[in-house]
Design a protein around this motif. Structure first.
Motif, PDB file in Angstrom:
ATOM      1  N   PRO A 177     -11.109  -5.700  -3.592  1.00 24.64           N
ATOM      2  CA  PRO A 177      -9.892  -5.573  -4.397  1.00 24.64           C
ATOM      3  C   PRO A 177      -8.683  -5.413  -3.469  1.00 24.64           C
ATOM      4  O   PRO A 177      -8.845  -5.358  -2.242  1.00 24.64           O
ATOM      5  N   PRO A 178      -7.475  -5.321  -4.002  1.00 20.26           N
ATOM      6  CA  PRO A 178      -6.319  -5.005  -3.152  1.00 20.26           C
ATOM      7  C   PRO A 178      -6.596  -3.774  -2.293  1.00 20.26           C
ATOM      8  O   PRO A 178      -7.002  -2.728  -2.807  1.00 20.26           O
ATOM      9  N   THR A 179      -6.394  -3.925  -0.996  1.00 20.79           N
ATOM     10  CA  THR A 179      -6.822  -2.903  -0.036  1.00 20.79           C
ATOM     11  C   THR A 179      -5.705  -2.608   0.956  1.00 20.79           C
ATOM     12  O   THR A 179      -5.124  -3.522   1.537  1.00 20.79           O
ATOM     13  N   LEU A 180      -5.422  -1.318   1.144  1.00 19.26           N
ATOM     14  CA  LEU A 180      -4.538  -0.866   2.210  1.00 19.26           C
ATOM     15  C   LEU A 180      -5.401  -0.272   3.309  1.00 19.26           C
ATOM     16  O   LEU A 180      -6.204   0.632   3.059  1.00 19.26           O
ATOM     17  N   LEU A 181      -5.252  -0.779   4.523  1.00 23.82           N
ATOM     18  CA  LEU A 181      -6.042  -0.345   5.665  1.00 23.82           C
ATOM     19  C   LEU A 181      -5.078   0.207   6.714  1.00 23.82           C
ATOM     20  O   LEU A 181      -4.291  -0.541   7.291  1.00 23.82           O
ATOM     21  N   PHE A 182      -5.148   1.501   6.949  1.00 20.42           N
ATOM     22  CA  PHE A 182      -4.267   2.164   7.909  1.00 20.42           C
ATOM     23  C   PHE A 182      -5.043   2.460   9.189  1.00 20.42           C
ATOM     24  O   PHE A 182      -6.126   3.056   9.148  1.00 20.42           O
ATOM     25  N   GLN A 183      -4.461   2.068  10.324  1.00 21.23           N
ATOM     26  CA  GLN A 183      -5.178   2.252  11.585  1.00 21.23           C
ATOM     27  C   GLN A 183      -4.211   2.568  12.715  1.00 21.23           C
ATOM     28  O   GLN A 183      -3.123   1.987  12.798  1.00 21.23           O
ATOM     29  N   GLY A 184      -4.609   3.507  13.551  1.00 25.18           N
ATOM     30  CA  GLY A 184      -3.803   3.890  14.705  1.00 25.18           C
ATOM     31  C   GLY A 184      -4.247   3.189  15.970  1.00 25.18           C
ATOM     32  O   GLY A 184      -5.417   2.850  16.144  1.00 25.18           O
ATOM     33  N   GLY A 185      -3.300   2.963  16.874  1.00 25.55           N
ATOM     34  CA  GLY A 185      -3.589   2.260  18.120  1.00 25.55           C
ATOM     35  C   GLY A 185      -4.345   3.086  19.139  1.00 25.55           C
ATOM     36  O   GLY A 185      -4.903   2.525  20.088  1.00 25.55           O
ATOM     37  N   ARG A 186      -4.380   4.415  18.964  1.00 25.29           N
ATOM     38  CA  ARG A 186      -5.113   5.283  19.898  1.00 25.29           C
ATOM     39  C   ARG A 186      -6.433   5.710  19.272  1.00 25.29           C
ATOM     40  O   ARG A 186      -6.783   6.883  19.234  1.00 25.29           O
ATOM     41  N   ASP A 187      -7.152   4.749  18.774  1.00 23.18           N
ATOM     42  CA  ASP A 187      -8.393   4.985  18.031  1.00 23.18           C
ATOM     43  C   ASP A 187      -9.367   3.878  18.424  1.00 23.18           C
ATOM     44  O   ASP A 187      -9.014   2.696  18.369  1.00 23.18           O
ATOM     45  N   ILE A 188     -10.583   4.235  18.817  1.00 19.56           N
ATOM     46  CA  ILE A 188     -11.543   3.208  19.238  1.00 19.56           C
ATOM     47  C   ILE A 188     -11.935   2.284  18.101  1.00 19.56           C
ATOM     48  O   ILE A 188     -12.522   1.227  18.338  1.00 19.56           O
ATOM     49  N   PHE A 189     -11.589   2.634  16.858  1.00 22.88           N
ATOM     50  CA  PHE A 189     -11.877   1.761  15.722  1.00 22.88           C
ATOM     51  C   PHE A 189     -10.785   0.704  15.499  1.00 22.88           C
ATOM     52  O   PHE A 189     -10.917  -0.140  14.614  1.00 22.88           O
ATOM     53  N   PHE A 190      -9.714   0.743  16.292  1.00 27.23           N
ATOM     54  CA  PHE A 190      -8.563  -0.128  16.044  1.00 27.23           C
ATOM     55  C   PHE A 190      -8.941  -1.608  16.051  1.00 27.23           C
ATOM     56  O   PHE A 190      -8.577  -2.356  15.138  1.00 27.23           O
ATOM     57  N   ASP A 191      -9.627  -2.054  17.060  1.00 29.96           N
ATOM     58  CA  ASP A 191      -9.913  -3.486  17.203  1.00 29.96           C
ATOM     59  C   ASP A 191     -10.864  -3.981  16.115  1.00 29.96           C
ATOM     60  O   ASP A 191     -10.769  -5.145  15.693  1.00 29.96           O
ATOM     61  N   ASP A 192     -11.739  -3.121  15.640  1.00 37.38           N
ATOM     62  CA  ASP A 192     -12.605  -3.507  14.529  1.00 37.38           C
ATOM     63  C   ASP A 192     -11.798  -3.630  13.237  1.00 37.38           C
ATOM     64  O   ASP A 192     -12.107  -4.474  12.390  1.00 37.38           O
TER      65      ASP A 192
ATOM     66  N   ALA B  74      -0.182   1.973  13.245  1.00 33.89           N
ATOM     67  CA  ALA B  74       0.713   2.924  13.899  1.00 33.89           C
ATOM     68  C   ALA B  74       0.329   2.924  15.374  1.00 33.89           C
ATOM     69  O   ALA B  74      -0.718   3.486  15.730  1.00 33.89           O
ATOM     70  N   PRO B  75       1.101   2.284  16.237  1.00 32.58           N
ATOM     71  CA  PRO B  75       0.697   2.135  17.644  1.00 32.58           C
ATOM     72  C   PRO B  75       0.338   3.445  18.330  1.00 32.58           C
ATOM     73  O   PRO B  75      -0.590   3.483  19.138  1.00 32.58           O
ATOM     74  N   ALA B  76       1.034   4.529  18.015  1.00 28.90           N
ATOM     75  CA  ALA B  76       0.751   5.821  18.646  1.00 28.90           C
ATOM     76  C   ALA B  76      -0.233   6.660  17.849  1.00 28.90           C
ATOM     77  O   ALA B  76      -0.546   7.787  18.229  1.00 28.90           O
ATOM     78  N   GLY B  77      -0.736   6.103  16.737  1.00 27.66           N
ATOM     79  CA  GLY B  77      -1.607   6.875  15.860  1.00 27.66           C
ATOM     80  C   GLY B  77      -2.999   7.066  16.417  1.00 27.66           C
ATOM     81  O   GLY B  77      -3.609   6.150  16.941  1.00 27.66           O
ATOM     82  N   PHE B  78      -3.526   8.277  16.264  1.00 24.12           N
ATOM     83  CA  PHE B  78      -4.890   8.612  16.672  1.00 24.12           C
ATOM     84  C   PHE B  78      -5.800   8.479  15.458  1.00 24.12           C
ATOM     85  O   PHE B  78      -5.367   8.038  14.378  1.00 24.12           O
ATOM     86  N   HIS B  79      -7.066   8.866  15.601  1.00 26.23           N
ATOM     87  CA  HIS B  79      -8.027   8.710  14.510  1.00 26.23           C
ATOM     88  C   HIS B  79      -7.613   9.532  13.292  1.00 26.23           C
ATOM     89  O   HIS B  79      -7.361  10.732  13.389  1.00 26.23           O
ATOM     90  N   VAL B  80      -7.536   8.872  12.146  1.00 24.66           N
ATOM     91  CA  VAL B  80      -7.099   9.460  10.877  1.00 24.66           C
ATOM     92  C   VAL B  80      -5.747  10.170  11.070  1.00 24.66           C
ATOM     93  O   VAL B  80      -5.558  11.321  10.672  1.00 24.66           O
ATOM     94  N   TYR B  81      -4.818   9.443  11.645  1.00 26.31           N
ATOM     95  CA  TYR B  81      -3.496   9.998  11.927  1.00 26.31           C
ATOM     96  C   TYR B  81      -2.753  10.409  10.668  1.00 26.31           C
ATOM     97  O   TYR B  81      -1.830  11.236  10.731  1.00 26.31           O
ATOM     98  N   VAL B  82      -3.147   9.865   9.523  1.00 25.61           N
ATOM     99  CA  VAL B  82      -2.440  10.242   8.293  1.00 25.61           C
ATOM    100  C   VAL B  82      -2.590  11.722   7.978  1.00 25.61           C
ATOM    101  O   VAL B  82      -1.799  12.286   7.214  1.00 25.61           O
ATOM    102  N   GLY B  83      -3.606  12.363   8.564  1.00 22.08           N
ATOM    103  CA  GLY B  83      -3.775  13.792   8.357  1.00 22.08           C
ATOM    104  C   GLY B  83      -2.673  14.620   8.996  1.00 22.08           C
ATOM    105  O   GLY B  83      -2.476  15.781   8.617  1.00 22.08           O
ATOM    106  N   ALA B  84      -1.943  14.033   9.950  1.00 21.34           N
ATOM    107  CA  ALA B  84      -0.797  14.714  10.566  1.00 21.34           C
ATOM    108  C   ALA B  84       0.411  14.490   9.663  1.00 21.34           C
ATOM    109  O   ALA B  84       1.321  13.712   9.961  1.00 21.34           O
ATOM    110  N   PHE B  85       0.426  15.191   8.541  1.00 21.03           N
ATOM    111  CA  PHE B  85       1.353  14.893   7.449  1.00 21.03           C
ATOM    112  C   PHE B  85       2.812  15.116   7.815  1.00 21.03           C
ATOM    113  O   PHE B  85       3.719  14.650   7.122  1.00 21.03           O
TER     114      PHE B  85
END
Length: 294
Positions: free
Chosen positions: A224-239, A259-270
């Motif tokens: 379905p319509p999907t929003l995928l948020f990913q940080g650049g300082r996360d080993i999951f970024f390229d996947d 978010a180029p400077a974002g770490f893993h689950v950076y959205v938690g840094a509200f």
């Protein structure tokens, strides 16, 4: 975000060191349990706790609620760790952004339980929400390993979710992307040995090559319509980038927001602009997909 990412190198040191160990599973606390909802949620809405198979299911209904919008949240934890206090920061802001009633599913974890147990619990809770009286829109969201579980659920459910929200999802459980070797140098929290051990224990005899378990091996056509948020300082970024490209090629409506400077689950840094922007995007999707009044 840059300052917060720098602080993560200090605060995340224990988990980084634990995940770097091949015997990571031996370091897990046998008494680990999900974090309870904070008291502030009871002041800003209604919290209901039930139990399914000994595991809690939390339902948060915000005071300012969007009628008919239900959201299932699947927390991450490497498939071995439960809901933590920081997850409630994310859940609270999802509720603010969307007005959804949020059901948080605490699912069975490895190494005590395998994939079959996990999927059975998630599917049962999803079907209950889909059948709930008054449900007009049903979303699924998750972070990290919960994001991987959300993708699988969306593709196998008889009623497809109306939207997916994925925060730093773990989209290749086998962690086979060669770019990880470079990306890990800027990731303050995740390391491959422990993650891979947890995934292997969870998959069990089904193996990490099972496309029903690993988003890297699924056909994304039905998403379905999907929003995928990913940080650049996360080993999951390229996947995440690879997954979004496959989805685009398949015609699936997946939007990757980085978010180029974002770490893993950076959205938690509200408190960061990047997190606030992410939740604004989620809120915009909720408004854009709201049924017209008749």
């Amino acid at each position: 975000m840059t300052l917060t990412a720098g602080a993560m190198w200090v605060s995340a040191r224990p988990i980084r060191r634990a995940l770097a160990r091949d015997d990571y599973l031996d370091t897990l606390d046998p008494g680990r349990r999900p974090a309870e909802p904070p008291a502030r949620l009871r002041r800003s809405g209604r919290v209901v706790v039930s139990r399914e198979g000994g595991l809690p299911v939390y339902r948060y209904e915000p005071a300012a609620r969007t009628p008919g919008l239900e959201l299932m949240y699947l927390p991450g934890g490497g498939l071995v760790n439960p809901l933590v206090a920081e997850h409630w920061w994310i859940i609270e802001r999802l509720a603010r952004a969307t007005g959804a009633a949020i059901t948080v599913v605490c699912y069975p974890l490895a190494p005590d339980h395998g994939a079959d147990d996990t999927l059975a619990v998630i599917d049962a809770q999803y079907e209950r929400l889909a059948a709930r009286a008054g449900t007009s829109r049903l979303w699924v969201a998750g972070d990290s390993a919960g994001g991987a579980l959300a993708v699988g659920l969306a593709l196998r459910a008889s009623r497809r979710p109306d939207a997916l929200v994925l925060f730093s999802p773990w989209l290749d459980l086998a962690l086979e992307n060669p770019a990880i070797a470079r990306r890990v140098r800027c990731d303050p929290s995740l390391r491959v040995p422990g993650l891979r051990a947890g995934a292997a224990a969870w998959a069990g005899e089904r193996g990490l090559g099972d496309p029903a378990l690993d988003p890297a091996r699924v056909d994304p056509t039905g998403l379905p319509p999907t929003l995928l948020f990913q940080g650049g300082r996360d080993i999951f970024f390229d996947d995440a980038v690879a997954f979004a490209r496959r989805a685009d090629a398949a015609g699936a409506p997946v939007r990757l927001i980085t978010a180029p400077a974002g770490f893993h689950v950076y959205v938690g840094a509200f408190w960061t602009p990047e997190s606030r922007s992410a939740f604004a995007e989620v809120g915009a999707l909720a408004r854009a997909t709201q049924p017209a009044m008749t």
